[in-house]
Enzyme design. Structure first.
Site, PDB file in Angstrom:
ATOM      1  N   HIS A   1       0.819  -1.221   0.000  1.00  0.00           N
ATOM      2  CA  HIS A   1       0.000   0.000   0.000  1.00  0.00           C
ATOM      3  C   HIS A   1       0.855   1.275   0.000  1.00  0.00           C
ATOM      4  O   HIS A   1       0.420   2.323   0.489  1.00  0.00           O
ATOM      5  CB  HIS A   1      -0.959   0.046   1.206  1.00  0.00           C
ATOM      6  CG  HIS A   1      -1.767  -1.198   1.393  1.00  0.00           C
ATOM      7  ND1 HIS A   1      -2.886  -1.475   0.649  1.00  0.00           N
ATOM      8  CD2 HIS A   1      -1.583  -2.265   2.225  1.00  0.00           C
ATOM      9  CE1 HIS A   1      -3.390  -2.650   1.024  1.00  0.00           C
ATOM     10  NE2 HIS A   1      -2.603  -3.153   1.974  1.00  0.00           N
TER      11      HIS A   1
ATOM     12  N   SER B   1      15.445  21.754 -15.256  1.00  0.00           N
ATOM     13  CA  SER B   1      14.322  22.657 -15.445  1.00  0.00           C
ATOM     14  C   SER B   1      14.801  23.938 -16.107  1.00  0.00           C
ATOM     15  O   SER B   1      15.914  24.407 -15.860  1.00  0.00           O
ATOM     16  CB  SER B   1      13.686  22.985 -14.082  1.00  0.00           C
ATOM     17  OG  SER B   1      12.813  24.090 -14.197  1.00  0.00           O
TER      18      SER B   1
ATOM     19  N   LYS C   1      16.622  21.456 -10.078  1.00  0.00           N
ATOM     20  CA  LYS C   1      15.890  20.259 -10.489  1.00  0.00           C
ATOM     21  C   LYS C   1      16.756  19.278 -11.273  1.00  0.00           C
ATOM     22  O   LYS C   1      17.597  19.661 -12.071  1.00  0.00           O
ATOM     23  CB  LYS C   1      14.685  20.652 -11.363  1.00  0.00           C
ATOM     24  CG  LYS C   1      13.616  21.477 -10.662  1.00  0.00           C
ATOM     25  CD  LYS C   1      12.831  20.635  -9.681  1.00  0.00           C
ATOM     26  CE  LYS C   1      11.942  19.632 -10.384  1.00  0.00           C
ATOM     27  NZ  LYS C   1      10.919  20.246 -11.228  1.00  0.00           N
TER      28      LYS C   1
ATOM     29  N   GLU D   1       9.752   8.685 -16.621  1.00  0.00           N
ATOM     30  CA  GLU D   1       8.410   9.239 -16.839  1.00  0.00           C
ATOM     31  C   GLU D   1       7.919   8.974 -18.253  1.00  0.00           C
ATOM     32  O   GLU D   1       6.736   8.675 -18.469  1.00  0.00           O
ATOM     33  CB  GLU D   1       8.428  10.745 -16.543  1.00  0.00           C
ATOM     34  CG  GLU D   1       8.587  11.056 -15.068  1.00  0.00           C
ATOM     35  CD  GLU D   1       8.759  12.541 -14.773  1.00  0.00           C
ATOM     36  OE1 GLU D   1       8.741  12.903 -13.583  1.00  0.00           O
ATOM     37  OE2 GLU D   1       8.917  13.340 -15.734  1.00  0.00           O
TER      38      GLU D   1
END
Length: 474
Positions: A156, A277, A283, A290
């Site tokens: 979970h 970024s 970043k 992704e």
């Protein structure tokens, strides 16, 4: 508009209709398979006396020349032709005249395209298998070096019990191993030749379908000509297997994304597989993971599209089946690209071992073992569960791990605790005492790693060839 079927028609096809019907823009992808199939076909025609030996050799040599010129870039596959078959045959006729017109003897474009797609897909199965094998080698290498790298196991998305990185990645090894097994299974089932099926009912010519099948490495001919031209099960199976591969890659990518976050910091992705970024200089984004996750739906779409196309098609060939190509080609390329990039990302990724172990400790993943300690010292399980629950609440308030508590603090909650509790709840003990095969204990993991190494040493393609040779000798 170059067409090979105009005798029945008294007027030109409307240009929009022609464009809508044409497939040259995408079926040129299997030009090599089309020409290799034609060479096998014409050699068989010569062997059977349907063409003269001279005609067969002349046609085969001319097709070989066309293939070499296309691959050298000196001959362009022109879009003035309806499909790759028309391009090859028309080019052949330009060079050989009437002799070139004999290539299509005993053959239909229906069995020709069925052959081309099957040959192309068979090669894609092998290439996908090779990429899966490379990924498995990378995973196994990481497993070998991390049998004592402790980390939290999750249910979970909650920290549950301590495991090792080797054990966690071993789950993905099993997934991708099953994906490879699906490649082998699909290859064996699809490796039958449709050539010689004709349009749907075979032909009156004395074709040797076993000969053409053997020339192209098939186990034998397909045994029903209607099925030969209309079967797309192998594509549906392959797309289903590709979808499963992408599902596994997507799950793994999701974990990499989570592990890469500032909150976890379990991994550091190599600069070569990250981006920054345009506005936030701090970043370092996990773009490859992704994109792999995002492209999964694209492959699912190809599977659903082909299933939907095939569900209402009566026997035998129908033009709808032309829709089996574009999305399938895209799915094949997408999966191969994702496998290659993901393997590169994983092989260069750094695992922050201390951070992972600290996360396991502070996630109270050893709480179950603390309860087992009490049970082994005569405390009823339900009472032990409640006692450890109090300990966890105490640690949360103090912002410490169970391992950080003093014996006095533990005894204040339950006098049963003694000095040996600290060894009992250490990450090493919690993991190492789980020794059943498939568990994260080091001895169990070493046995599994040995099994996986033996699996990777097996060459199923060589086994298949040996088996086919035995069949031919029967």
């Amino acid at each position: 508009m170059a067409q090979l079927w105009g005798g029945r028609f008294t007027k030109e096809t409307d240009q929009l209709v022609y464009n809508f019907n044409a497939s040259i823009s995408f079926d040129k992808k299997f030009y090599r398979q089309d020409m290799e199939g034609s060479i096998a076909h014409v050699k068989m025609l010569g062997k059977q006396g349907i063409l003269t030996e001279t005609e067969a050799k002349e046609i085969a040599a001319a097709i070989q020349d066309i293939l070499q010129e296309v691959e050298a870039g000196t001959l362009e596959i022109s879009h003035e032709y309806e499909d790759i078959h028309s391009f090859v045959e028309a080019t052949l006729i330009e060079r050989l005249g009437d002799t070139g017109k004999k290539l299509h003897t005993g053959r239909s474009r229906n069995d020709q395209v069925a052959l081309d797609m099957r040959l192309f897909t068979r090669q894609e199965v092998l290439e996908t298998d090779q990429l899966l094998e490379k990924l498995l080698h990378v995973i196994l290498t990481i497993m070998e070096h991390n049998t004592d790298t402790y980390m939290p196991g999750f249910t979970h998305l909650q920290k549950a019990q301590p495991v090792t990185l080797a054990h966690h990645l071993g789950a993905y090894f099993e997934m991708f191993k099953r994906d490879r097994q699906r490649m082998e299974d699909i290859y064996r089932r699809m490796n039958y030749c449709p050539l010689g099926s004709g349009a749907l009912a075979g032909t009156t010519y004395d074709l040797d379908r076993y000969d053409t099948a053997e020339q192209m490495g098939f186990e034998g001919p397909m045994l029903n000509s209607m099925d030969g031209v209309s079967d797309r099960d192998y594509l549906i199976e392959f797309l289903s297997a590709l979808s499963t591969i992408m599902m596994h890659l997507s799950r793994f990518s999701e974990e990499v994304i989570i592990w890469n976050s500032n909150e976890y910091q379990f991994v550091e992705i190599d600069d070569a597989y990250s981006t920054g970024s345009s506005i936030m200089p701090q970043k370092k984004n996990p773009d490859i993971a992704e994109l792999v996750r995002g492209k999964t739906g694209r492959v699912y779409g190809a599977l659903l599209s082909l299933l939907t196309t095939m569900k209402g098609i009566p026997l035998a060939y129908n033009k709808d089946m032309q829709e089996d190509k574009e999305l399938t080609f895209d799915a094949m390329d997408t999966v191969k690209g994702c496998l290659g990039l993901f393997t590169g990302m994983l092989s260069t990724m750094k695992f922050q071992k201390e951070r992972m172990e600290a996360s396991a400790k502070h996630g109270f993943t050893n709480a179950t073992d603390a309860a087992d300690y009490l049970v082994n010292h005569g405390v009823p399980f339900r009472d032990a569960h409640g006692i450890v629950g109090q300990i966890v609440l105490y640690c949360i308030e103090k912002k410490i791990a169970i391992d950080d508590m003093s014996l006095e603090e533990l005894k204040a909650i339950s006098p049963v605790f003694e000095e040996d509790i600290f060894d009992a709840v250490s990450m090493k003990t919690c993991v190492e005492k789980r020794l059943t095969i498939g568990a994260p204990g080091q001895e169990a993991m070493k046995k599994v790693i040995a099994i996986e190494k033996k699996y990777l040493s097996r060459d199923w393609k060589k086994e298949l060839k040996d088996w086919e040779q035995e069949l031919l000798q029967l």
